[in-house]
Scaffold this active site. Structure first.
Site, PDB file in Angstrom:
ATOM      1  N   HIS A   1       4.968   3.615   9.672  1.00 45.52           N
ATOM      2  CA  HIS A   1       3.537   3.479   9.423  1.00 45.52           C
ATOM      3  C   HIS A   1       3.213   2.090   8.868  1.00 45.52           C
ATOM      4  O   HIS A   1       2.216   1.472   9.243  1.00 45.52           O
ATOM      5  CB  HIS A   1       3.104   4.588   8.455  1.00 45.52           C
ATOM      6  CG  HIS A   1       1.703   4.447   7.963  1.00 45.52           C
ATOM      7  ND1 HIS A   1       1.408   4.028   6.691  1.00 45.52           N
ATOM      8  CD2 HIS A   1       0.515   4.652   8.578  1.00 45.52           C
ATOM      9  CE1 HIS A   1       0.089   3.985   6.545  1.00 45.52           C
ATOM     10  NE2 HIS A   1      -0.480   4.362   7.671  1.00 45.52           N
TER      11      HIS A   1
ATOM     12  N   GLU B   1       3.269  -0.318  11.661  1.00 44.27           N
ATOM     13  CA  GLU B   1       2.031  -0.189  12.448  1.00 44.27           C
ATOM     14  C   GLU B   1       0.922  -1.062  11.840  1.00 44.27           C
ATOM     15  O   GLU B   1       0.231  -1.800  12.542  1.00 44.27           O
ATOM     16  CB  GLU B   1       1.611   1.285  12.490  1.00 44.27           C
ATOM     17  CG  GLU B   1       0.254   1.556  13.118  1.00 44.27           C
ATOM     18  CD  GLU B   1      -0.608   2.439  12.246  1.00 44.27           C
ATOM     19  OE1 GLU B   1      -1.689   1.966  11.830  1.00 44.27           O
ATOM     20  OE2 GLU B   1      -0.206   3.597  11.952  1.00 44.27           O
ATOM     21  N   HIS B   2       0.761  -0.996  10.503  1.00 49.73           N
ATOM     22  CA  HIS B   2      -0.262  -1.816   9.848  1.00 49.73           C
ATOM     23  C   HIS B   2       0.003  -3.303  10.069  1.00 49.73           C
ATOM     24  O   HIS B   2      -0.925  -4.069  10.329  1.00 49.73           O
ATOM     25  CB  HIS B   2      -0.265  -1.550   8.333  1.00 49.73           C
ATOM     26  CG  HIS B   2      -1.149  -0.425   7.917  1.00 49.73           C
ATOM     27  ND1 HIS B   2      -2.184  -0.599   7.039  1.00 49.73           N
ATOM     28  CD2 HIS B   2      -1.157   0.877   8.262  1.00 49.73           C
ATOM     29  CE1 HIS B   2      -2.795   0.566   6.840  1.00 49.73           C
ATOM     30  NE2 HIS B   2      -2.184   1.475   7.561  1.00 49.73           N
TER      31      HIS B   2
ATOM     32  N   GLU C   1      -4.231   4.143   0.824  1.00 52.26           N
ATOM     33  CA  GLU C   1      -4.231   5.164   1.879  1.00 52.26           C
ATOM     34  C   GLU C   1      -3.425   6.385   1.402  1.00 52.26           C
ATOM     35  O   GLU C   1      -3.810   7.532   1.605  1.00 52.26           O
ATOM     36  CB  GLU C   1      -3.641   4.586   3.172  1.00 52.26           C
ATOM     37  CG  GLU C   1      -3.760   5.528   4.358  1.00 52.26           C
ATOM     38  CD  GLU C   1      -3.255   4.929   5.664  1.00 52.26           C
ATOM     39  OE1 GLU C   1      -2.778   3.774   5.671  1.00 52.26           O
ATOM     40  OE2 GLU C   1      -3.355   5.634   6.683  1.00 52.26           O
TER      41      GLU C   1
END
Lengths: 423, 423
Positions: A65, A68-69, A140
């Site tokens: 994740h 991905e950012h 997040e």
């Protein structure tokens, strides 16, 4: 390039495996203004242990994740902004076993596609840019930690699995992501973002030959080494029978999970997926006697629903929502499964739910996002999701009963609960 | 986009959008009524109560069997707030006739069932069935309470409630728990009779059937609807008046992430300029808030703004560490100031413009968005099409944006903090 027509559902798809190993799928949608591209890696929150260049890598939870950012950073600036300047709506998500980057646009589609393929293929990280993302992803994680829907789901997976990485949060924790460095991100990109481990799905009114040429031109010519993921053997029994936490919620929430036997890839995988879904409709879908009984007793409300999910080395059936008495619902579900197995299914009712499930699958074809994600999962698990009408034909009531008999039992069940904080 | 609006009867209108590209047909029926604290809960209760049964299908099992046989048609009850109107009714979705495996016609039976749900509810002794009434009343109160569960939407809602206290826009679409619990069965039945007889009824269809066929199916479906004292006008939405001084509201809950909400009133009537100004400020992943509060300062995962077109408001929503509240607040105001002064990079204005144009151009690709757009427009008495809005946005200059954004004034600040901060 091959072209495949699906007469029963009115779809047409061009398929190709590029020389570099990338699987390309182009779903033709004449009459739509919007064009949609979905570029995905067979890499998700579960893939933390693997070997690269002969060395075992044990990477921090949340790294897929985090990657991905950071992929949106390029040497020339942020790719998100370049796409948005062209009117595209770009985004990305990381799932348990997949990372997907996508956009839709009505204009400059090929230019946007080139930007997408390029920024996902070319990593560009600095220690400083990696460190800066800690704050954003940290928030997040805080956001999802306050979300009871996420908590009830995460807690259920932790009850179901002892070692399977499905039990680890996709985003990781504030602590785990603090160990992520530019070096680890480069290593993960090298291992997993290789054409043979990726797919590109384009949906819309496009010229397939142009798309294929563009992908050949922009993407790396060759793939890296095959990936070897390191899995531990997951026992058949559940890790923990039940778990509950208190949160700021107005009503108790629950998720009942059943640990099912995992199925590995192929057409049988897709068939199992549909059998699980139909079994769910039969047992506790809105049309089922159980749903209606529990609803009229006030034990469930419209938030109640179930699903069957398959992941690498894991499969589970879950059902939940708001309830004043999750234990009563849980007991009723197991009892109803036993009754169905004992008494069988009324053939008319079976036809009714099959008809409804067919309609729901067909209507799913109006969503470009849904088409692209299911095509991608089909590529990664070696099945063709657009053959659902034929797959429905191959399934009968006995398949559903066999599924319920094997999987929906007390021994395989776990209960995850969120209860309101006192005072 | 081909679109026809036709008056079927007094205060009863059909919006028809023909399209052959979808697998689904959508049919919507919405009663438009003023959003008021005294009636909001009772109006909100009606669709879910009507959804429990009709004279011919008096329970969930016969209703769901009928829907399943229509290849899994869905008829969902809806309650919405559009400007200061409340829209209550149903949205039906069913596979387009061309894909019915048996070649059946589905529009007519789906329209007929929609009509029955509205015109012929199952009753006992001249009112709704007591069991159904009681259980849906509980469900409604639970649904109102459950807004607490999702902290982001809870904070967004609390900001609007505080900012528009005393105005219809500050009323929840579902009303309040107290008013939901106070609903009397006899009064509710009278409200049902009054609403269906006299409120504006908006009908919407998107699919492959022609206007005449749709009109005929709907006339038949609503033939028995008694219409009298019809209020043809939709309720007006009154602009929000800015207060003399900024109001600040702080609330504490047991959460790990803080939420900062900021509400602004807009003094300008130049809607296209405000649409663009808001997109530049916080309306996209290319906006000032995204690039600065998130990307540059790493203060949050989300910080975005929303322009409430019907009411002339802008609201900002963000999730942050508790101690960063002041920092985020200052930065949000600094970015608003930059937009007001037109201190933008060259690409920003064209980027924002193409984001909006892309959204309008692709609206025709989503039946859900079309239904929402046209019903909302009708509910507040506006008639711009997406094409017209796009044309208006194309013409806006930077000077107009600056002038419009100059009138945007901070009105209310809402901060959700953790329990520890309170002590």
């Amino acid at each position: 390039m091959k072209q495949r027509f699906y007469e029963r559902i009115g779809e047409s798809v061009c398929l190709e495996t590029l020389p570099n190993g990338l699987e390309l799928r182009i779903v033709s949608k004449p009459g739509y203004a919007k064009k949609y591209a979905f570029f995905a890696a067979n890499y998700g929150g579960m893939d933390t242990r693997f070997t690269l260049d002969g060395r075992l890598r044990d990477t921090p939870a949340g790294i897929a994740h985090y990657l991905e950012h950071k992929m949106f950073d390029t040497e020339e600036g942020n790719a998100l902004q370049r796409l948005a300047q062209n009117g595209a709506e770009p985004n990305a998500f990381t799932a348990n076993a997949l990372t997907g980057y996508y956009f839709s646009s009505t204009e400059h589609f090929e230019e946007n596609l080139e930007i997408l393929l390029s920024f996902v293929s070319i990593p560009w990280f600095t220690e400083e840019s990696v460190a800066k993302e800690q704050g954003i992803i940290g928030q997040e994680i805080r956001m999802i930690e306050d979300n009871p829907d996420w908590q009830v789901y995460h807690q259920m997976l932790q009850c179901l699995y002892s070692v399977n990485p499905a039990r680890v949060s996709i985003a990781g924790t504030v602590e785990s992501i603090s160990h992520i460095t530019a070096d680890t991100l480069y290593a993960c990109h090298k291992a997993f973002y290789t054409p043979a481990n990726m797919t590109l799905t384009v949906v819309g009114d496009v010229d397939p030959v142009h798309i294929s040429d563009l992908a050949r031109r922009v993407l790396p010519r060759e793939s890296g080494a095959p990936i070897s993921r390191v899995w531990e053997e997951e026992p058949e029994t559940v890790a923990k029978r039940e778990s509950r936490i208190a949160m700021e919620v107005s009503l108790p929430q629950f998720l009942l999970g059943f640990k099912c036997r995992p199925v590995w890839e192929g057409e049988n995988y897709f068939r199992s997926l549909i059998v699980g879904d139909l079994a769910c409709d039969l047992l506790l879908g809105e049309s089922s006697p159980l749903y209606q009984r529990l609803y009229s007793q006030g034990l469930i409300n419209a938030s109640f629903g179930g699903a069957y999910e398959m992941l690498p080395g894991a499969a589970y059936f879950s059902a939940g929502g708001d309830s004043k008495d999750p234990r009563a619902v849980s007991a009723a579900v197991c009892q109803e499964a036993r009754r169905l197995v004992r008494e069988g299914v009324d053939p008319d009712f079976y036809q009714q739910i099959r008809r409804a499930a067919f309609g729901a699958s067909l209507r799913g074809l109006d969503s470009f996002e849904n088409i692209a994600v299911t095509m991608t999962e089909g590529c990664f698990n070696s099945y063709d999701p657009l053959r659902f009408p034929e797959t429905f034909d191959s399934i009968g009531p006995d398949d559903l009963l066999a599924f319920l008999k094997e999987n929906i039992t007390e021994e395989r069940s776990v209960l995850s609960e969120i209860v309101p904080k006192e005072g | 986009m081909e679109m026809t609006r036709r008056r079927l009867a007094d205060g009863m209108y059909l919006t028809h959008l023909p399209a052959n590209k979808f697998k689904t047909s959508i049919l919507s029926a919405q009663f438009i009524t003023p959003l008021r604290q005294e009636t909001a809960s009772a109006c909100a209760l009606l669709p879910s109560l009507l959804r429990r049964g009709t004279v011919t299908c008096p329970d969930m099992s016969s209703l769901s069997a009928r829907l399943d046989r229509l290849y899994g048609a869905r008829i969902d009850s809806t309650v919405r707030k559009c400007g200061e109107s409340q829209c209550v009714g149903f949205v039906a979705g069913f596979i387009d006739d061309r894909y019915a495996p048996g070649g059946e016609r589905l529009l007519e039976p789906a329209a007929a069932l929609l009509g029955e749900l509205i015109c012929d509810p199952v009753t006992e002794g001249g009112r709704f069935v007591t069991d159904y009434f009681e259980s849906e009343q509980v469900n409604l109160a639970d649904a109102i309470r459950s807004v607490l569960n999702d902290k982001r939407s809870y904070a967004d809602w609390r900001l609007l409630q505080e900012m528009c206290a005393g105005e219809p826009y500050g009323v929840s679409r579902l009303g309040s728990v107290e008013s939901a619990e106070a609903i009397q069965p006899r009064k509710l039945y009278a409200l049902y009779q009054e609403l269906t007889a006299s409120a504006r009824l908006e009908l919407f269809y998107s699919g492959s059937a022609g206007l005449e066929r749709v009109e005929e199916a709907l006339r038949a479906a609503f033939a028995t609807l008694p219409r009298k004292n019809v209020r043809d006008q939709v309720p007006p939405t009154v602009s929000h008046a800015a207060p003399e001084t900024v109001r600040t509201v702080t609330e504490s809950l047991d959460v790990v992430q803080g939420k900062l909400g900021m509400g602004f009133s807009c003094g300008s009537e130049d809607v296209p300029a405000l649409l663009l100004g808001n997109t530049l400020f916080g309306g996209s992943s290319n906006s000032r808030l995204f690039l600065n509060v998130r990307e540059k300062l790493s203060l949050c995962y989300y910080a975005s703004s929303l322009f409430h077109r019907q009411k002339g408001l802008i609201t900002v929503s963000s999730g942050i560490e508790f101690e960063n509240c002041r920092k985020a607040y200052d930065e949000i105001l600094a970015q608003l100031e930059a937009v007001r002064k037109g201190e933008l990079e060259d690409w920003e204005l064209e980027g924002a413009r193409s984001t909006l144009l892309n959204a309008y151009a692709s609206m025709g690709d989503s039946q859900g968005r079309l239904e929402h757009f046209f019903i909302s427009q009708a509910a507040v008495g506006r008639n711009e099409t997406p094409e017209l809005l796009a044309a208006m946005v194309r013409d806006v200059s930077l000077e107009r944006i600056c002038r419009a954004m100059e009138t945007v004034k901070l009105d209310t600040v809402y901060f959700l903090q953790g329990k520890e901060a309170e002590a």
